[in-house]
Design an enzyme around this catalytic site. Structure first.
Site, PDB file in Angstrom:
ATOM      1  N   LYS A 226       0.823  -1.219   0.000  1.00 35.79           N
ATOM      2  CA  LYS A 226       0.000   0.000   0.000  1.00 35.79           C
ATOM      3  C   LYS A 226       0.856   1.269   0.000  1.00 35.79           C
ATOM      4  O   LYS A 226       2.061   1.223   0.247  1.00 35.79           O
ATOM      5  CB  LYS A 226      -0.951  -0.013   1.208  1.00 35.79           C
ATOM      6  CG  LYS A 226      -2.123  -0.965   0.970  1.00 35.79           C
ATOM      7  CD  LYS A 226      -3.201  -0.843   2.018  1.00 35.79           C
ATOM      8  CE  LYS A 226      -4.382  -1.754   1.630  1.00 35.79           C
ATOM      9  NZ  LYS A 226      -5.367  -1.897   2.682  1.00 35.79           N
ATOM     10  N   ARG A 260      -3.645  -9.887   5.000  1.00 35.32           N
ATOM     11  CA  ARG A 260      -4.122  -9.933   3.615  1.00 35.32           C
ATOM     12  C   ARG A 260      -2.985  -9.452   2.721  1.00 35.32           C
ATOM     13  O   ARG A 260      -2.573  -8.295   2.826  1.00 35.32           O
ATOM     14  CB  ARG A 260      -5.354  -9.019   3.499  1.00 35.32           C
ATOM     15  CG  ARG A 260      -5.999  -8.983   2.129  1.00 35.32           C
ATOM     16  CD  ARG A 260      -7.203  -8.035   2.160  1.00 35.32           C
ATOM     17  NE  ARG A 260      -7.852  -7.960   0.862  1.00 35.32           N
ATOM     18  CZ  ARG A 260      -7.456  -7.178  -0.126  1.00 35.32           C
ATOM     19  NH1 ARG A 260      -6.425  -6.376   0.027  1.00 35.32           N
ATOM     20  NH2 ARG A 260      -8.099  -7.179  -1.279  1.00 35.32           N
TER      21      ARG A 260
END
Ligand code: HH2
Length: 283
Positions: A226, A260
């Site tokens: 991210k 995740r």
């Protein structure tokens, strides 16, 4: 009083014993995801990549038919289902639970009928009808926190105390689902790293993750590749593996039970080493 923490997760056809950190492999069936867009747009290719993730040690697969990247094109429910259903079908015998990342009630209904084991809702089941749709099934549920909407959420995120506001939101959602008859053993909670949060908000949430353990539900964290990792390392999306592994380990050390991730094999290795060291201390 904090609720006792769930260690077994009911997840459709599966009952997962969360006695070690679990790895959820990300399978984006979208042409515009932020880190792997187009890689999996063809169902056959997506199924092959997902099966490889299982071989590499994925405990759960998370299938997404719509990108949540700021500025990503909106996708209607029919198109989302068109992307998801052949992949669910092709992975039915892969041996791990199939989670679907969606906010749309029509998609939830369609994928549950097709055999999905878990619904991962970045909106925390706030859409009208979402709770009713999942309440009477036996699927697992991931309740995530997000401030605002994906298209605009990064424009001016603002909190008084980000940790307690996220915790309050997640507690409300757990209570709403329990009130509709959902067993606590079906739910995991997620602080939603990068969803309406600045770098500082994300870091505070990760540092104080153990405070969310008081909700009594297993914690899932998604930080793989991210922007937070890009901001901290200066690396482009395809060079964020080392930073993502560091963040996953930090999250697990603070109580996350599921991470995740895009890079399943590498995360599995990092967790094996972390876990061996952690367990050497004895019970
Ligand atoms: N992050 C993304 C999407 N879904 N679900 C949960 N529970 N937690 C997360 O942190 C999370 C999520 C965004 O990442 P990705 O799927 O890689 O990208 P995109 O939204 O572009 O498909």
């Amino acid at each position: 009083m904090p609720r006792p923490q769930q260690t077994v997760l009911q997840c459709g056809r599966f009952e997962l014993s969360l006695d070690r950190p679990f790895v959820m492999g990300i399978v984006n069936l979208t042409p515009d995801s932020f880190s792997d867009g187009d890689r999996f747009a063809d169902p056959k290719a997506a199924i092959a990549v997902a099966r490889r993730m299982v071989d590499e040690g994925a405990d759960i697969l998370d299938l997404g038919g719509e990108s949540t990247r700021p500025g990503a094109a909106a996708v209607d429910a029919d198109e989302e289902l068109r992307r998801l259903l052949p992949v669910i079908d092709g992975l039915a015998d892969c041996g791990v639970p199939l989670s679907v990342d969606t906010r749309k009630v029509q998609v939830m209904r369609g994928v549950l009928a097709a055999g999905a084991d878990m619904i991962n809702d970045i909106g925390g089941f706030t859409a009208p009808g979402a709770i009713d749709t999942v309440a009477h099934s036996d699927c697992g549920l991931c309740l995530m926190h997000m401030q605002g909407e994906p298209g605009t959420m990064q424009q001016a995120p603002s909190y008084g105390d980000v940790v307690s506001e996220v915790e309050d939101f997640l507690r409300d959602r757990v209570d709403a689902l329990r009130a509709a008859g959902v067993a606590p053993g079906r739910m995991v909670v997620d602080p939603g790293i990068g969803f309406g949060k600045t770098r500082w908000h994300n870091l505070q949430l990760l540092e104080a993750l153990d405070e969310l353990c008081g909700l009594g539900q297993p914690i899932l964290v998604g930080v793989s590749r991210k922007s937070l990792i890009g901001e901290l390392t200066g690396r482009a999306v395809d060079r964020r593996l080392a930073g993502s592994l560091a963040a996953a380990l930090a999250a697990v050390a603070r109580g996350a039970r599921i991470v995740r991730v895009h890079d399943v094999a590498e995360t599995r290795d990092a967790l094996r080493v972390w876990q061996a060291i952690d367990e050497a201390g004895g019970p």
